[in-house]
Structure formats: structure tokens, C-alpha cells
Design a protein around this motif. Structure first.
Motif, PDB file in Angstrom:
ATOM      1  N   ILE A 101       0.863  -1.182   0.000  1.00 12.30           N
ATOM      2  CA  ILE A 101       0.000   0.000   0.000  1.00 12.30           C
ATOM      3  C   ILE A 101       0.900   1.232   0.000  1.00 12.30           C
ATOM      4  CG2 ILE A 101      -1.766   1.278   1.253  1.00 12.30           C
ATOM      5  CD1 ILE A 101      -2.602  -1.399   2.534  1.00 12.30           C
ATOM      6  N   HIS A 102       0.838   2.024  -1.060  1.00  9.57           N
ATOM      7  CA  HIS A 102       1.672   3.218  -1.187  1.00  9.57           C
ATOM      8  C   HIS A 102       0.872   4.425  -0.706  1.00  9.57           C
ATOM      9  CE1 HIS A 102       5.065   1.626  -3.786  1.00  9.57           C
ATOM     10  NE2 HIS A 102       4.258   0.591  -3.637  1.00  9.57           N
ATOM     11  N   VAL A 103       1.394   5.099   0.285  1.00  9.78           N
ATOM     12  CA  VAL A 103       0.715   6.232   0.910  1.00  9.78           C
ATOM     13  C   VAL A 103       1.461   7.507   0.547  1.00  9.78           C
ATOM     14  CG1 VAL A 103       0.023   7.292   3.086  1.00  9.78           C
ATOM     15  CG2 VAL A 103      -0.059   4.801   2.829  1.00  9.78           C
ATOM     16  N   ARG A 104       0.779   8.441  -0.089  1.00  9.10           N
ATOM     17  CA  ARG A 104       1.370   9.743  -0.422  1.00  9.10           C
ATOM     18  C   ARG A 104       0.615  10.786   0.391  1.00  9.10           C
ATOM     19  NH1 ARG A 104       4.254   9.499  -5.394  1.00  9.10           N
ATOM     20  NH2 ARG A 104       3.952  11.712  -5.765  1.00  9.10           N
ATOM     21  N   ARG A 105       1.336  11.527   1.232  1.00  8.90           N
ATOM     22  CA  ARG A 105       0.671  12.438   2.176  1.00  8.90           C
ATOM     23  C   ARG A 105       0.632  13.879   1.704  1.00  8.90           C
ATOM     24  NH1 ARG A 105       3.403  10.249   7.814  1.00  8.90           N
ATOM     25  NH2 ARG A 105       2.759   8.086   7.576  1.00  8.90           N
ATOM     26  N   GLY A 106       1.189  14.182   0.546  1.00 13.14           N
ATOM     27  CA  GLY A 106       1.131  15.556   0.069  1.00 13.14           C
ATOM     28  C   GLY A 106       2.166  15.800  -0.997  1.00 13.14           C
ATOM     29  N   ALA A 107       2.087  16.982  -1.609  1.00 16.04           N
ATOM     30  CA  ALA A 107       2.979  17.337  -2.689  1.00 16.04           C
ATOM     31  C   ALA A 107       4.426  17.277  -2.225  1.00 16.04           C
ATOM     32  CB  ALA A 107       2.650  18.741  -3.191  1.00 16.04           C
ATOM     33  N   GLY A 108       5.259  16.609  -3.023  1.00 12.70           N
ATOM     34  CA  GLY A 108       6.672  16.558  -2.737  1.00 12.70           C
ATOM     35  C   GLY A 108       7.069  15.537  -1.695  1.00 12.70           C
ATOM     36  N   ALA A 109       6.115  14.989  -0.972  1.00  7.09           N
ATOM     37  CA  ALA A 109       6.444  14.032   0.087  1.00  7.09           C
ATOM     38  C   ALA A 109       6.718  12.654  -0.518  1.00  7.09           C
ATOM     39  CB  ALA A 109       5.299  13.929   1.085  1.00  7.09           C
ATOM     40  N   ALA A 110       7.741  11.989   0.010  1.00  4.72           N
ATOM     41  CA  ALA A 110       8.047  10.642  -0.461  1.00  4.72           C
ATOM     42  C   ALA A 110       6.942   9.684  -0.021  1.00  4.72           C
ATOM     43  CB  ALA A 110       9.396  10.190   0.092  1.00  4.72           C
ATOM     44  N   ALA A 111       6.677   8.695  -0.867  1.00  8.05           N
ATOM     45  CA  ALA A 111       5.627   7.727  -0.539  1.00  8.05           C
ATOM     46  C   ALA A 111       6.091   6.809   0.582  1.00  8.05           C
ATOM     47  CB  ALA A 111       5.256   6.920  -1.772  1.00  8.05           C
ATOM     48  N   GLN A 112       5.195   6.548   1.531  1.00  5.20           N
ATOM     49  CA  GLN A 112       5.427   5.518   2.540  1.00  5.20           C
ATOM     50  C   GLN A 112       4.783   4.239   2.023  1.00  5.20           C
ATOM     51  OE1 GLN A 112       3.163   5.973   6.130  1.00  5.20           O
ATOM     52  NE2 GLN A 112       4.495   4.668   7.340  1.00  5.20           N
ATOM     53  N   VAL A 113       5.436   3.111   2.217  1.00  2.00           N
ATOM     54  CA  VAL A 113       4.904   1.845   1.725  1.00  2.00           C
ATOM     55  C   VAL A 113       4.627   0.925   2.905  1.00  2.00           C
ATOM     56  CG1 VAL A 113       5.237  -0.079   0.130  1.00  2.00           C
ATOM     57  CG2 VAL A 113       6.337   2.123  -0.336  1.00  2.00           C
ATOM     58  N   LEU A 114       3.384   0.464   3.001  1.00  2.00           N
ATOM     59  CA  LEU A 114       2.986  -0.483   4.034  1.00  2.00           C
ATOM     60  C   LEU A 114       2.764  -1.853   3.408  1.00  2.00           C
ATOM     61  CD1 LEU A 114       0.316   1.641   5.969  1.00  2.00           C
ATOM     62  CD2 LEU A 114       2.770   1.485   6.410  1.00  2.00           C
ATOM     63  N   ALA A 115       3.185  -2.898   4.106  1.00  2.00           N
ATOM     64  CA  ALA A 115       2.858  -4.267   3.705  1.00  2.00           C
ATOM     65  C   ALA A 115       1.662  -4.723   4.528  1.00  2.00           C
ATOM     66  CB  ALA A 115       4.039  -5.194   3.930  1.00  2.00           C
ATOM     67  N   CYS A 116       0.651  -5.240   3.859  1.00  5.04           N
ATOM     68  CA  CYS A 116      -0.592  -5.634   4.530  1.00  5.04           C
ATOM     69  C   CYS A 116      -0.884  -7.105   4.231  1.00  5.04           C
ATOM     70  CB  CYS A 116      -1.748  -4.756   4.050  1.00  5.04           C
ATOM     71  SG  CYS A 116      -3.369  -5.256   4.656  1.00  5.04           S
ATOM     72  N   SER A 117      -1.031  -7.895   5.283  1.00  8.14           N
ATOM     73  CA  SER A 117      -1.457  -9.289   5.146  1.00  8.14           C
ATOM     74  C   SER A 117      -2.759  -9.465   5.923  1.00  8.14           C
ATOM     75  CB  SER A 117      -0.399 -10.247   5.696  1.00  8.14           C
ATOM     76  OG  SER A 117       0.814 -10.135   4.978  1.00  8.14           O
ATOM     77  N   ILE A 118      -3.742 -10.133   5.309  1.00  7.13           N
ATOM     78  CA  ILE A 118      -5.032 -10.367   5.964  1.00  7.13           C
ATOM     79  C   ILE A 118      -5.287 -11.868   6.017  1.00  7.13           C
ATOM     80  CG2 ILE A 118      -7.502  -9.909   5.931  1.00  7.13           C
ATOM     81  CD1 ILE A 118      -6.971  -7.387   4.367  1.00  7.13           C
ATOM     82  N   ILE A 119      -5.541 -12.372   7.206  1.00  2.61           N
ATOM     83  CA  ILE A 119      -5.796 -13.806   7.405  1.00  2.61           C
ATOM     84  C   ILE A 119      -7.196 -13.978   7.989  1.00  2.61           C
ATOM     85  CG2 ILE A 119      -5.048 -15.917   8.566  1.00  2.61           C
ATOM     86  CD1 ILE A 119      -2.603 -13.094   8.436  1.00  2.61           C
TER      87      ILE A 119
END
Length: 433
Positions: free
Chosen positions: A93-111
Motif C-alpha cells: 500500500i503506497h501512501v502519499r501524504r502531500g505534494a513533494g512528500a516521499a511515498a510511505q509503503v505499508l505491507a498488509c497481510s489479511i488472514i
């Protein structure tokens, strides 16, 4: 011999205390929820990961909290048919919080643990993804060396980017003789599609600037057949800094591409609609932004919303809403060129990038898309569901250093389209320099 006294079993309160301690110090985020996404429990790290990207009210439901960044999670869960098991593993999951901000990447597993009870594991893998990106290109070429050299063609270009040396490896791979290619540019290996013809010389210009450039895509053999090719263009530089020519390696990776297509599709497409997912859209957007800065070609964007989508879900159900999104996405994609970039950014929101198209052309494309959607009448369980879309258009211009600024302009135009009654196209003129 004395009898051994059995150790006293821990009480239920002690077991609960140990469990809470484990949840508190666990190095990943843990969320317990039901199949509708309603959260029962979460540990502190999960809250730490989710709070910056969702308000506290949205934290009651994981699907709502992650909807802007991972709109396909709800669909993954609802379409899982097993009684228990892994629904998704390390879904990025790539999260972009605003202009110019680097994307944060979350790994998500659902069981799925049991009926009505799911466990979600979240972790921040931003640095891992950055390292993967840095190694990706080098790894491709190292693996090529190990695999052998039979799939390589070697040639050289003069300082203007024209082929000045050709050998049997090039003839074996492409079918062209030296007479066919000497004095010509790398465009000879491209199909006569005006939309991509200039990309060959862009490789040379980027290698001139950066020292080298890697590209991958379809190329043409002399007999008209096509093959998937990795090309490396390296600048030949004198001690004085003068570029005297270029070395080119062409590698036929058609077989590798075929075997990797399914993996690529899973990693880069939205599972519901089949268009690019949010992460892939922004990755391709950055590439188009680089071309815009380098070559000053027009770049326009469309932001698209399905009108009254909440009412469709409320009236017909989420499954019907999913069917509407799939049919709308299919209609949009069938109208676009192969080089256009379409992605699902969240919920009912789509974005499109139109390389080499100015704002007048973008408006024409948008109107064509609007009419096409209005002509759709999706059906679900025999019931027709009329649908329309609203579109905002913008063109990139001026000292803009990220793709978010262009999308904000298009989003402003989309807002005006919705305020103006929906089922319409609104144009936002070029950004001020």
C-alpha cells in the motif's frame, strides 16, 4: 525419592496480561476485525501506522481508513471463498501524504481466522522498497550475464545517436543487416507509431545526461515480428568530458516477460478493475514527469468520478457497485491509447495521464470518455444501473516538480464539474509559471 510438585498453571488474568504485553511490544501492527472491516482490537504499532493517514473516526473501520490508498482491500475480503486462510500476503500500500512528500509503503497481510473474524498484519517497508528499486536495474543485467550472451546484440552509435557499428549479434537478434541500419537511429527498431517514435532518441539524450539509461519495451524485427527488449545505452566519454558516441546492448527477454506477466499484473493492477493500482500509477506518472521536464512535450491529466456512486452502493449493494466500477474502467481503457496511463486512486475515483496531449486535446478525450460512460447501462442480477461520470482536465506547465500538482489542478476542475451538476467536463487552464 520425593514426588515432583507440578508447576502452578497461570491464571486467565495472567494469560491475558501476557497477551496484552505481547501485542504492545509486537514489532508489526496487528488489527482484529470482522469481514466488513470493523475493528475490534489493534495494537499500538497499528495505531501508529494508521493515525497519520486517517482521522480517528475512520479508525473504526480498516477499509475506510485505507480506502484512499488501497480501495481493493474490501473486494479482496468479500471475494475470498475459504472458511479460513490467507486472503492477501504482503499486499503493498503506497501512501502519499502531500505534494513533494516521499511515498510511505505499508505491507498488509489479511488472514481469515474463522467466520466473521480476520487478523490484519501491517508493517512499514518503505526502506526495503527503496532498496529494491535501487537494485532492480543492476540485478536485471547481472542475471543476464549469468544466463549467457546468446540473447544479446551489441552495437554503437556516433555522437549524434546514429548507428555506426553493427555485427552478427545484431543481425541474429533483429534480422537487419548492416546495410539496413548503418546511419539510422534506434527508431529503426520501433514500430511506426508516432506516439512512441520519439522515445528511442530520448534514451540517447538521457544517456548523454546521466551517463547511461535502461529502457524496456516492444521492439520490431525486420520481418515485422515483435519481441520484448531491454536496451542499455551507455555514453562513451573522453577525459575532457566530451561525449564521442554511445555503446548499446539490446537483450531479448520475451520469454522472461511472458513468465513474469502474471506476477507483474498482480503487483501493478487494481484487482477489481484491472487498471493500474495507485502505486503503479504514481510510478508511471513520475516517468512521464521526467519526460516532460526533459523534452518539453505536453502532459495533461484527467480526474474522473463516477457520479452518485454512494447512492448506487446504498440502493443496489456493494457487489453492484463493484460491477459498475469494472464496466466503467473497461469503457475508459478501451478508448485510450496504449501510452496513456490510467489508474484507480480510490473508491470511485480514477486518474488518467495523457502524454503528448495539450489541454485542448485533453478536453476532447475527456468528452469522448464522458459520452462513452453515459452510453453504458451496467446490469446486476438483471437490474439496469444507469451511470454517468464527471471529469476534470488540467495541463502541466510552469515550474512544477511533482505529479501531485497536476492532479490537484485536475481535481479542482473535477470538483467544479460535480458542483455544476455532474455528467460534464470542466477544464482547468495551465498552471501559472
Amino acid at each position: 525419592m520425593s514426588a515432583q510438585v507440578p508447576a502452578e498453571l497461570p491464571s486467565l488474568a495472567e494469560e491475558n496480561e501476557r497477551l496484552l504485553q505481547f501485542l504492545y511490544v509486537c514489532p508489526v501492527g496487528l488489527v482484529e476485525m470482522d469481514e466488513a472491516g470493523t475493528i475490534g482490537l489493534m495494537n499500538p504499532l497499528a495505531a501508529q501506522l494508521l493515525l497519520p493517514i486517517a482521522d480517528s473516526a475512520a479508525l473504526a473501520n480498516l477499509f475506510v481508513a485505507l480506502e484512499p490508498y488501497a480501495p481493493d482491500l474490501r473486494y479482496m475480503v468479500s471475494s475470498f471463498g475459504g472458511e479460513r486462510g490467507a486472503i492477501c500476503e504482503n499486499h503493498r500500500i503506497h501512501v502519499r501524504r502531500g505534494a513533494g512528500a516521499a511515498a510511505q509503503v505499508l505491507a498488509c497481510s489479511i488472514i481469515k481466522i474463522e467466520a466473521g473474524r480476520l487478523m490484519t498484519v501491517l508493517s512499514d517497508i518503505t526502506e526495503q522498497v527503496a532498496q529494491e528499486r535501487r537494485l532492480k536495474e543492476a540485478e536485471a543485467w547481472f542475471s543476464a550475464i549469468i544466463a549467457g550472451v546468446n540473447d544479446f546484440a551489441l552495437l554503437s552509435l556516433d555522437e549524434t545517436g546514429r548507428i555506426n557499428a553493427w555485427n552478427r549479434s545484431g543481425e541474429r537478434q533483429t534480422g537487419y543487416s548492416g546495410r539496413d541500419v548503418l546511419g539510422r537511429t534506434l527508431n529503426v527498431f520501433y514500430f511506426p507509431d508516432e506516439a512512441v517514435q520519439g522515445r528511442a532518441m530520448q534514451q540517447v539524450d538521457l544517456a548523454r545526461r546521466d551517463g547511461w539509461h535502461i529502457d524496456e519495451g516492444w521492439r520490431r524485427r525486420k520481418d515485422g515480428s515483435r519481441y520484448w527488449c531491454q536496451s542499455l545505452v551507455s555514453a562513451l566519454e573522453e577525459q575532457t568530458g566530451e561525449i564521442t558516441g554511445f555503446s548499446v546492448v539490446l537483450r531479448d527477454v520475451t520469454e522472461r516477460k511472458s513468465s513474469g506477466d502474471e506476477i507483474r499484473r498482480l503487483l501493478t493492477t487494481d484487482q477489481l478493475t484491472g487498471v493500474s493500482n495507485r502505486a503503479r500509477f504514481f510510478e508511471l506518472g513520475e516517468a512521464e514527469l521526467t519526460r516532460w521536464k526533459r523534452f518539453a512535450q505536453p502532459l495533461s491529466a484527467l480526474m474522473i468520478d463516477v457520479d452518485h456512486f454512494k447512492a448506487i452502493n446504498d440502493t443496489h449493494g456493494h457487489a453492484a457497485g463493484d460491477e459498475v466500477l469494472k464496466q466503467v474502467a473497461g469503457a475508459l481503457q478501451s478508448t485510450l491509447r496504449s501510452i496513456d496511463v490510467i489508474g484507480r486512486l480510490g473508491g470511485e475515483e480514477f486518474a488518467i495521464l495523457l502524454p503528448s496531449i495539450d489541454i485542448q486535446g485533453a478536453e476532447m478525450v475527456a468528452e469522448r470518455l464522458r459520452r462513452g460512460a453515459a452510453g453504458l447501462v451496467p446490469t446486476f442480477e438483471g437490474r439496469p444501473i444507469p451511470v454517468t461520470i464527471s471529469i476534470g482536465c488540467a495541463e502541466l506547465s510552469g515550474p512544477v516538480d511533482d505529479i501531485d500538482a497536476l492532479l490537484r489542478e485536475a481535481d479542482g476542475a473535477l470538483y467544479a464539474a460535480k458542483q455544476g451538476g455532474r455528467n460534464r467536463v470542466v477544464v482547468r487552464r495551465a498552471l501559472a509559471a
